[in-house]
Design an enzyme around this catalytic site. Structure first.
Site, PDB file in Angstrom:
ATOM      1  N   SER A 128      -9.154  -1.789   4.289  1.00 50.40           N
ATOM      2  CA  SER A 128      -7.866  -1.127   4.070  1.00 50.40           C
ATOM      3  C   SER A 128      -8.047   0.378   4.127  1.00 50.40           C
ATOM      4  CB  SER A 128      -7.361  -1.512   2.679  1.00 50.40           C
ATOM      5  OG  SER A 128      -6.300  -0.682   2.283  1.00 50.40           O
ATOM      6  N   TYR A 152      -8.730  -2.059  -6.985  1.00 49.02           N
ATOM      7  CA  TYR A 152      -8.575  -2.782  -5.715  1.00 49.02           C
ATOM      8  C   TYR A 152      -9.326  -2.047  -4.599  1.00 49.02           C
ATOM      9  CZ  TYR A 152      -6.369  -4.010  -1.246  1.00 49.02           C
ATOM     10  OH  TYR A 152      -6.151  -4.347   0.070  1.00 49.02           O
ATOM     11  N   LYS A 156     -12.773  -2.979  -1.892  1.00 51.30           N
ATOM     12  CA  LYS A 156     -12.910  -2.859  -0.427  1.00 51.30           C
ATOM     13  C   LYS A 156     -14.145  -2.017  -0.089  1.00 51.30           C
ATOM     14  CE  LYS A 156      -9.329  -5.320   0.715  1.00 51.30           C
ATOM     15  NZ  LYS A 156      -9.537  -6.695   1.175  1.00 51.30           N
TER      16      LYS A 156
HETATM   17  P1  NAD Z   1      -1.815 -12.348   1.015  1.00 55.84           P
HETATM   18  O1  NAD Z   1      -1.844 -12.340  -0.475  1.00 55.84           O
HETATM   19  O2  NAD Z   1      -0.570 -12.771   1.689  1.00 55.84           O
HETATM   20  O3  NAD Z   1      -3.010 -13.248   1.584  1.00 55.84           O
HETATM   21  C1  NAD Z   1      -4.257 -13.371   0.958  1.00 55.84           C
HETATM   22  C2  NAD Z   1      -4.637 -14.842   1.015  1.00 55.84           C
HETATM   23  O4  NAD Z   1      -5.920 -15.011   0.426  1.00 55.84           O
HETATM   24  C3  NAD Z   1      -3.659 -15.733   0.239  1.00 55.84           C
HETATM   25  O5  NAD Z   1      -3.284 -16.837   1.041  1.00 55.84           O
HETATM   26  C4  NAD Z   1      -4.474 -16.172  -0.974  1.00 55.84           C
HETATM   27  O6  NAD Z   1      -4.070 -17.437  -1.455  1.00 55.84           O
HETATM   28  C5  NAD Z   1      -5.891 -16.139  -0.418  1.00 55.84           C
HETATM   29  N1  NAD Z   1      -6.938 -15.972  -1.431  1.00 55.84           N
HETATM   30  C6  NAD Z   1      -7.037 -14.990  -2.351  1.00 55.84           C
HETATM   31  N2  NAD Z   1      -8.133 -15.171  -3.099  1.00 55.84           N
HETATM   32  C7  NAD Z   1      -8.748 -16.283  -2.628  1.00 55.84           C
HETATM   33  C8  NAD Z   1      -9.917 -16.980  -2.992  1.00 55.84           C
HETATM   34  N3  NAD Z   1     -10.680 -16.591  -4.020  1.00 55.84           N
HETATM   35  N4  NAD Z   1     -10.266 -18.081  -2.286  1.00 55.84           N
HETATM   36  C9  NAD Z   1      -9.508 -18.507  -1.255  1.00 55.84           C
HETATM   37  N5  NAD Z   1      -8.363 -17.888  -0.874  1.00 55.84           N
HETATM   38  C10 NAD Z   1      -8.002 -16.796  -1.569  1.00 55.84           C
HETATM   39  O7  NAD Z   1      -2.244 -10.885   1.485  1.00 55.84           O
HETATM   40  P2  NAD Z   1      -2.302 -10.260   2.943  1.00 55.84           P
HETATM   41  O8  NAD Z   1      -1.360  -9.128   2.975  1.00 55.84           O
HETATM   42  O9  NAD Z   1      -2.225 -11.307   3.966  1.00 55.84           O
HETATM   43  O10 NAD Z   1      -3.776  -9.633   2.893  1.00 55.84           O
HETATM   44  C11 NAD Z   1      -4.883 -10.224   3.532  1.00 55.84           C
HETATM   45  C12 NAD Z   1      -6.081  -9.303   3.370  1.00 55.84           C
HETATM   46  O11 NAD Z   1      -5.784  -8.047   3.951  1.00 55.84           O
HETATM   47  C13 NAD Z   1      -6.473  -9.030   1.920  1.00 55.84           C
HETATM   48  O12 NAD Z   1      -7.879  -9.004   1.845  1.00 55.84           O
HETATM   49  C14 NAD Z   1      -5.906  -7.656   1.658  1.00 55.84           C
HETATM   50  O13 NAD Z   1      -6.635  -6.958   0.678  1.00 55.84           O
HETATM   51  C15 NAD Z   1      -6.060  -7.010   3.029  1.00 55.84           C
HETATM   52  N6  NAD Z   1      -5.132  -5.887   3.240  1.00 55.84           N
HETATM   53  C16 NAD Z   1      -3.772  -6.109   3.112  1.00 55.84           C
HETATM   54  C17 NAD Z   1      -2.900  -5.039   3.286  1.00 55.84           C
HETATM   55  C18 NAD Z   1      -1.413  -5.206   3.122  1.00 55.84           C
HETATM   56  O14 NAD Z   1      -0.728  -4.211   2.897  1.00 55.84           O
HETATM   57  N7  NAD Z   1      -0.861  -6.414   3.258  1.00 55.84           N
HETATM   58  C19 NAD Z   1      -3.404  -3.772   3.593  1.00 55.84           C
HETATM   59  C20 NAD Z   1      -4.775  -3.594   3.734  1.00 55.84           C
HETATM   60  C21 NAD Z   1      -5.636  -4.677   3.560  1.00 55.84           C
HETATM   61  N1  UFG Z   2       7.946   3.217  -2.019  1.00 51.50           N
HETATM   62  C1  UFG Z   2       9.153   3.521  -2.593  1.00 51.50           C
HETATM   63  N2  UFG Z   2       9.766   2.563  -3.332  1.00 51.50           N
HETATM   64  C2  UFG Z   2       9.256   1.322  -3.521  1.00 51.50           C
HETATM   65  C3  UFG Z   2       8.004   1.012  -2.913  1.00 51.50           C
HETATM   66  C4  UFG Z   2       7.379   1.995  -2.179  1.00 51.50           C
HETATM   67  O1  UFG Z   2       9.655   4.632  -2.447  1.00 51.50           O
HETATM   68  O2  UFG Z   2       9.862   0.493  -4.214  1.00 51.50           O
HETATM   69  C5  UFG Z   2       7.272   4.242  -1.196  1.00 51.50           C
HETATM   70  C6  UFG Z   2       5.909   4.663  -1.715  1.00 51.50           C
HETATM   71  O3  UFG Z   2       6.031   5.704  -2.651  1.00 51.50           O
HETATM   72  C7  UFG Z   2       5.211   5.087  -0.423  1.00 51.50           C
HETATM   73  C8  UFG Z   2       5.803   4.144   0.625  1.00 51.50           C
HETATM   74  O4  UFG Z   2       7.031   3.668   0.076  1.00 51.50           O
HETATM   75  O5  UFG Z   2       5.582   6.403  -0.078  1.00 51.50           O
HETATM   76  C9  UFG Z   2       4.916   2.953   0.930  1.00 51.50           C
HETATM   77  O6  UFG Z   2       4.587   2.279  -0.271  1.00 51.50           O
HETATM   78  P1  UFG Z   2       3.862   0.859  -0.291  1.00 51.50           P
HETATM   79  O7  UFG Z   2       3.689   0.464  -1.716  1.00 51.50           O
HETATM   80  O8  UFG Z   2       4.579  -0.082   0.612  1.00 51.50           O
HETATM   81  O9  UFG Z   2       2.468   1.157   0.421  1.00 51.50           O
HETATM   82  P2  UFG Z   2       1.299   2.162  -0.010  1.00 51.50           P
HETATM   83  O10 UFG Z   2       0.998   3.014   1.174  1.00 51.50           O
HETATM   84  O11 UFG Z   2       1.595   2.853  -1.268  1.00 51.50           O
HETATM   85  O12 UFG Z   2       0.090   1.194  -0.321  1.00 51.50           O
HETATM   86  C10 UFG Z   2      -0.100  -0.094   0.278  1.00 51.50           C
HETATM   87  C11 UFG Z   2      -0.972  -0.924  -0.642  1.00 51.50           C
HETATM   88  C12 UFG Z   2      -2.332  -0.279  -0.760  1.00 51.50           C
HETATM   89  C13 UFG Z   2      -2.937  -0.167   0.592  1.00 51.50           C
HETATM   90  C14 UFG Z   2      -2.019   0.593   1.496  1.00 51.50           C
HETATM   91  C15 UFG Z   2      -2.543   0.583   2.894  1.00 51.50           C
HETATM   92  O13 UFG Z   2      -0.340  -1.055  -1.907  1.00 51.50           O
HETATM   93  O14 UFG Z   2      -3.183  -1.052  -1.535  1.00 51.50           O
HETATM   94  O15 UFG Z   2      -0.721   0.001   1.516  1.00 51.50           O
HETATM   95  O16 UFG Z   2      -2.771  -0.698   3.341  1.00 51.50           O
HETATM   96  F1  UFG Z   2      -4.115   0.476   0.539  1.00 51.50           F
END
Ligand code: NAD
Ligand code: UFG
Length: 335
Positions: A128, A152, A156
């Site tokens: 991330s 969190y 990573k």
């Molecule tokens: P998500 O919560 O939709 O998916 C994560 C999946 O992992 C879920 O299906 C959950 O049940 C499974 N899981 C969690 N812990 C587990 C375990 N111990 N054993 C087996 N399965 C497990 O989230 P997502 O948005 O699809 O994120 C996927 C990955 O990408 C994560 O590692 C997250 O940290 C990373 N990531 C997500 C974002 C984002 O904004 N969505 C940004 C950067 C990185």
């Molecule tokens: N925001 C609002 N109102 C809300 C939610 C968000 O104004 O109710 C704003 C935030 O202040 C920010 C932007 O919308 O300016 C995006 O916010 P998000 O929470 O959607 O995303 P972030 O960039 O803050 O962070 C997310 C995850 C992090 C991850 C990052 C990049 O929470 O863990 O995306 O993947 F690292």
């Protein structure tokens, strides 16, 4: 067409994993999903199968369960693992740092040990842009300094370092850590997408709930940031583009030791730009009010995605209009 091989997707039932499963299958590989469904639903696996026209194999298991991981890897001959399983809620990680270390970091350790036992030597890892901490310069390239600003983010960073040690611990190991910016949107079929449990923390799912009338208004966290309209700027990336990036990484893994690569569009959008695009494209109202800044937020964060272009031949194709259109279509069909 004969399969090119099996790809194990940990966390494959999640928001990103389900889209990756579809793109992996479209590229000729056989995806196998492994998930404990702690933040997702089993019906997602069925919908991925529906999209692909044939059922997808799914193993219900926790990555921290060594026995279950041995059974899983012993039952398939995996060419590579795409490791998406993890917990990702920043606020929850502050309240329960041990849970995040255990699930994300120890879980990865157990997974790697199982991979070692069955000779699986390739991994694409869901990292991330949170590993860059508070942005020191923009756009953010992969040489930007690293820091964790919450537990969190620490997981990573810990996992990326664990993967450095893992690739050095044996011959012929290959890892690509993909540092995602802000994934949003849904598959064009509207069969899979993002459906977080409870009140969403992230912008796009919150906007969707306000547009549906399930929440009264969006709180915009800060209207006085040093950005063009005073609201926070992020690099939103369509989840289907993101998923394609995993396939591109998979295809080039054998030329890598451990590489870290940003997946973003390189284009920043402010909170109000997202709101206005959502209203214009979908013909709905998103009432909002400016609120105080959220602790830990940065004014702006967007990627330099040029390494992904050079190393993976990958570029984002979809823009904000497609992101808000597909997020809305999914919410109305399946969300
Ligand atoms: P998500 O919560 O939709 O998916 C994560 C999946 O992992 C879920 O299906 C959950 O049940 C499974 N899981 C969690 N812990 C587990 C375990 N111990 N054993 C087996 N399965 C497990 O989230 P997502 O948005 O699809 O994120 C996927 C990955 O990408 C994560 O590692 C997250 O940290 C990373 N990531 C997500 C974002 C984002 O904004 N969505 C940004 C950067 C990185
Ligand atoms: N925001 C609002 N109102 C809300 C939610 C968000 O104004 O109710 C704003 C935030 O202040 C920010 C932007 O919308 O300016 C995006 O916010 P998000 O929470 O959607 O995303 P972030 O960039 O803050 O962070 C997310 C995850 C992090 C991850 C990052 C990049 O929470 O863990 O995306 O993947 F690292």
């Amino acid at each position: 067409m004969a399969s090119r091989g099996t790809i194990l997707l940990t966390g494959g039932a999640g928001f990103i994993g389900s889209h990756v499963a579809v793109e992996v299958a479209a590229a000729g590989w056989t995806p196998v999903i492994l998930d404990n469904f702690c933040t997702s639903e089993r019906s997602v696996v069925e919908r991925v199968g529906e999209l692909l026209g044939s059922p997808v194999r799914c193993i219900g298991a926790d990555i921290r369960d060594a026995q279950a991981m041995h059974a899983a890897l012993g039952s398939i001959s995996a060419h590579a693992v795409i490791h998406l399983a993890g917990l990702k809620a920043v606020g929850e990680s502050v309240e329960k740092p041990e849970l995040y270390q255990d699930n994300n970091v120890r879980g990865t350790e157990v997974l790697l040990a199982a991979m070692d036992r069955f000779g699986v030597r390739r991994m694409v890892f869901s990292s991330s842009c949170t590993v860059y901490g508070t942005p020191q310069r923009l756009p953010i390239d992969e040489s930007h300094p690293l820091s964790a600003i919450n537990p969190y983010g620490q997981t990573k960073l810990d996992i990326e370092r664990m993967l450095d040690r893992w690739v050095d611990a044996g011959p012929d190991r290959h890892v690509c850590s993909l540092r995602y910016f802000n994934p949003v949107g849904a598959h064009a079929s509207a069969l899979i997408g993002e459906s977080p449990l409870g009140i969403p923390n992230n912008l796009m799912p919150f906007v969707v709930k306000v547009a549906r009338g399930e929440l009264p208004e969006l709180g915009v966290f800060g209207g006085d940031w040093p950005t063009p309209d005073g609201t926070g700027v992020r690099d939103y990336i369509h989840v289907v583009d993101l998923a394609r990036g995993h396939v591109a990484a998979l295809e080039r893994l054998d030329s890598m030791h451990h590489e870290r690569i940003n997946l973003g569009t390189g284009v920043g959008a402010s909170v109000l730009e997202v709101v206005h695009a959502f209203e214009r494209v979908n013909g709905v109202k998103v009432p909002y009010a400016i609120r105080p800044r959220r602790a830990g937020d940065a004014a702006a964060a967007y990627a330099d995605p040029s390494l992904a272009d050079r190393r993976l031949g990958w570029r984002a194709r979809l823009g904000l209009d497609e992101m808000v259109r597909d997020a809305w279509a999914f919410a109305n069909r399946c969300g």
